[in-house]
Design an enzyme around this catalytic site. Structure first.
Site, PDB file in Angstrom:
ATOM      1  N   ASN A   1      -0.634   4.458  -2.070  1.00  0.00           N
ATOM      2  CA  ASN A   1      -1.307   5.092  -1.057  1.00  0.00           C
ATOM      3  C   ASN A   1      -1.247   6.585  -1.287  1.00  0.00           C
ATOM      4  O   ASN A   1      -0.581   7.270  -2.154  1.00  0.00           O
ATOM      5  CB  ASN A   1      -1.340   4.883   0.096  1.00  0.00           C
ATOM      6  CG  ASN A   1      -0.012   4.934   0.819  1.00  0.00           C
ATOM      7  OD1 ASN A   1       0.767   5.894   0.246  1.00  0.00           O
ATOM      8  ND2 ASN A   1       0.030   4.689   1.915  1.00  0.00           N
TER       9      ASN A   1
ATOM     10  N   GLY B   1       0.881  -1.246   0.199  1.00  0.00           N
ATOM     11  CA  GLY B   1      -0.081  -0.143   0.009  1.00  0.00           C
ATOM     12  C   GLY B   1       0.810   1.223  -0.109  1.00  0.00           C
ATOM     13  O   GLY B   1       0.572   2.272  -0.649  1.00  0.00           O
TER      14      GLY B   1
ATOM     15  N   HIS C   1      -8.221   0.610   4.286  1.00  0.00           N
ATOM     16  CA  HIS C   1      -7.413   0.774   5.483  1.00  0.00           C
ATOM     17  C   HIS C   1      -7.987  -0.614   6.087  1.00  0.00           C
ATOM     18  O   HIS C   1      -8.384  -0.442   7.271  1.00  0.00           O
ATOM     19  CB  HIS C   1      -7.758   1.987   6.338  1.00  0.00           C
ATOM     20  CG  HIS C   1      -7.381   3.306   6.074  1.00  0.00           C
ATOM     21  ND1 HIS C   1      -7.850   4.393   6.413  1.00  0.00           N
ATOM     22  CD2 HIS C   1      -6.420   3.646   5.283  1.00  0.00           C
ATOM     23  CE1 HIS C   1      -7.192   5.334   5.713  1.00  0.00           C
ATOM     24  NE2 HIS C   1      -6.225   4.882   5.186  1.00  0.00           N
TER      25      HIS C   1
ATOM     26  N   THR D   1      -3.600   3.831   7.759  1.00  0.00           N
ATOM     27  CA  THR D   1      -3.123   2.767   8.391  1.00  0.00           C
ATOM     28  C   THR D   1      -1.638   2.464   8.177  1.00  0.00           C
ATOM     29  O   THR D   1      -0.884   1.608   8.726  1.00  0.00           O
ATOM     30  CB  THR D   1      -3.884   1.528   8.140  1.00  0.00           C
ATOM     31  OG1 THR D   1      -3.907   1.379   7.018  1.00  0.00           O
ATOM     32  CG2 THR D   1      -5.389   1.454   8.917  1.00  0.00           C
TER      33      THR D   1
END
Length: 569
Positions: free
Chosen positions: A101, A97, A505, A550
């Site tokens: 992200n 991620g 998340h 996260t």
């Protein structure tokens, strides 16, 4: 060769563990990553881009067949009433991620981690985890007791003097609403608005793979990074995990190890456990999988942060007009809903100054309203079939807890009203409730057709106001109006339930907990209950999703677990 550690997944957690465990030269470490490599000098430009929209919409970096449901599934005729499947952009690339992200470097609330400890994750309270957050980062703006200055992930902020007029107007609106300005989001956890903290240096993304798997780390003789390597099975000798089967560039291979560490995320880590016969016995038997260990919490209590948007057309003078950065998010607001029993700072709203890479996206800004202290815990991950090639069934059941729904509705009212203030009307018009629908997703794909369509539409939107209003109602809005939501609670609830999406998340499906908690899957060092030689280290072991994007909590978790592993725990 037998490895000391086999890491399944080279995402954020896997990259940290690979670095930390291989720093001890006696440890032989293997990383198995299903996606492509991102070595120094050859990182795809879409990943390096400071604007994240080029990476998270690129299917080369996704599990392209993964689909999820986000709306609550009714127990009455669940098949007939089943909500639609949505694509869920889960990363399949080294760095996970952190390679695709939004690069937001949030930590969460101290109360989040105190709650983790209270739920049975001994040693994970705020005072225990803060040193690991500091260990992750190299803060380029601030020093002092809240910050690290020697970590592998640089963090920084873009301060108000460089914001476009739309962002400045949003900040002024927050000020007029009584919120305080804080230059440092990651100092004391307080309500207010602030420049977003980003994991980015010199206008380039710094993923976990870039930060932790740098050339010096890759040169270690005891570290092997095997990309294009999809693990198909966990191998056991009795009750002990002793290795993995994998396809390496399409060819089957086995790897043996003293310990296997799943770092595949809150969707795929529980799927690995379930296929190995570790999970709820009833579900496993239904699929004809031999039960190795009845661990009822595997795949259960899946969480994400539900979000909706209140958007508007940005007037030309207020758009991003400088060449300093390609970022589209400059500031956010943390605020408290003040519902009984809910901690401070439970809500988080990001201001976006464009919504996509294309010309129409550059004309639309939004307040993305997100419930960060989430109470909905009825989501789950389960297997669709025994075949490891089949993606799991993922049901988020967002807004299943009424408290989450009420706060989402309040957020739409709150930020819808802000769009109607003179300050926001000076930089925007035609405000509307927005959702990340399949239509928006399709137009967001980077291709020539979408560029031509959006270039033409953008020219029309910049034309007469009457034409713009007509086109936005017909082509951009999705049946709901802001006026309707602000005056009709039934419409507002319907919109929130339909439009709320998770913000990537996914968490909590292999939760840490105490030995006497029947739903705990892992202990506070990530070891899987009822088997040996197997750990999970990723967002799936969170006891509850924190009030944060996260990625930094995952990096912190991996740093902390690495210390536990190296200490023999």
């Amino acid at each position: 060769m037998t490895y000391d550690f086999i890491i399944v997944g080279g995402g954020s957690a896997g990259s940290v563990l690979a670095n930390r465990l291989s720093a001890r030269s006696s440890n032989k470490v293997l990383v198995c990553e299903a996606g492509q490599d991102t070595p120094h000098g050859k990182v795809p430009p879409q990943i390096l881009d400071s604007y994240p929209g080029t990476a998270y919409l690129d299917p080369r970096f996704h599990w392209t067949e993964l689909k999820v449901t986000t709306e609550v599934i009714s127990h009455n005729n669940p098949q007939e009433n089943r909500p639609p499947l949505r694509k869920y952009e889960q990363a399949r690339v080294l760095g996970g991620g952190s390679s695709i992200n939004g690069q937001l470097a949030n930590r969460g609330a101290p109360t989040d981690y105190d709650n983790w400890a209270a739920r049975g994750a001994t040693g994970w309270n705020w005072n225990n985890v803060l040193p690991y957050f500091k260990k992750v980062e190299r803060d380029m703006d601030f020093e002092g007791p809240w910050h690290g200055n020697a970590g592998r992930i640089p963090v920084r902020r873009i301060f108000p003097d460089l914001w476009p007029e739309h962002a400045k107007a949003a900040a002024e609106t927050f000020k007029q609403a009584g919120y305080q300005y804080h230059a440092d989001q990651n100092a004391a956890f307080e309500d207010g608005y602030f420049p977003i903290t980003i994991s980015n240096a010199y206008e380039r993304r710094v993923s976990a793979a870039i930060g932790y798997l740098d050339p010096g780390t890759r040169m270690r003789e005891n570290l092997t990074i095997s990309t294009d390597t999809q693990v198909s099975e966990l191998l056991f000798d009795g009750n002990r995990c002793v290795g993995v089967k994998a396809l390496v560039q399409g060819k089957p291979q086995e790897f043996r190890g003293n310990e296997v560490i799943l770092c595949s995320g809150a969707i795929h880590s529980p799927a690995h456990l379930l296929r190995a016969g570790i999970g709820p016995a009833g579900h496993l038997r239904d699929l004809g999988i031999e039960v190795r260990a009845h661990v009822p919490g595997v795949g259960q209590r899946l969480q994400d942060h539900p979000a909706v948007a209140v958007a508007a057309f940005i007037k030309p003078h207020a758009r991003i007009i400088h060449d300093y950065t390609r970022r589209h998010i400059y500031l956010a607001l943390r605020y408290s809903s003040k519902l009984d029993g809910i901690p401070q700072g439970d809500m988080f709203t990001v201001v976006t100054n464009k919504t996509s890479w294309h010309a129409v996206g550059e004309q639309i800004g939004s307040f993305i309203v997100t419930v960060y202290k989430t109470y909905s815990e009825t989501g789950e991950v389960k297997l669709a079939a025994r075949d490891w090639r089949a993606e799991p069934v993922v049901e988020f059941n967002l807004l299943s807890d009424r408290r989450d729904l009420e706060r989402m509705m309040d957020g739409v009212r709150r930020f819808g009203a802000m769009h109607l203030t003179p300050t926001m009307q000076a930089v925007t018009d035609n405000p509307f409730p927005a959702s990340y629908s399949d239509k928006v997703r399709q137009v967001g794909l980077i291709n020539t057709k979408n560029k031509l369509i959006t270039d033409a539409l953008a020219k029309l939107l910049d034309g007469p106001a009457a034409l713009r209003g007509y086109l936005m109602r017909k082509l951009i809005m999705e049946g709901f109006t802001l006026e309707g939501l602000l005056t009709d609670d039934e419409q507002l609830e319907a919109f929130c339930r339909k439009a709320a999406v998770g913000v990537w998340h996914a968490s909590c499906t292999c939760r840490m907990g105490s030995q006497d908690d029947p739903m705990a899957v892992t202990d506070p060092a990530g070891r899987v209950r009822a088997v040996d030689g197997l750990r999970v280290v990723d967002a799936s072991i969170f006891p509850a999703v924190p009030c944060a994007n996260t990625n930094f909590p995952v990096l912190m978790t991996a740093e902390k677990c690495a210390d536990a592993i190296l200490a023999g725990n």
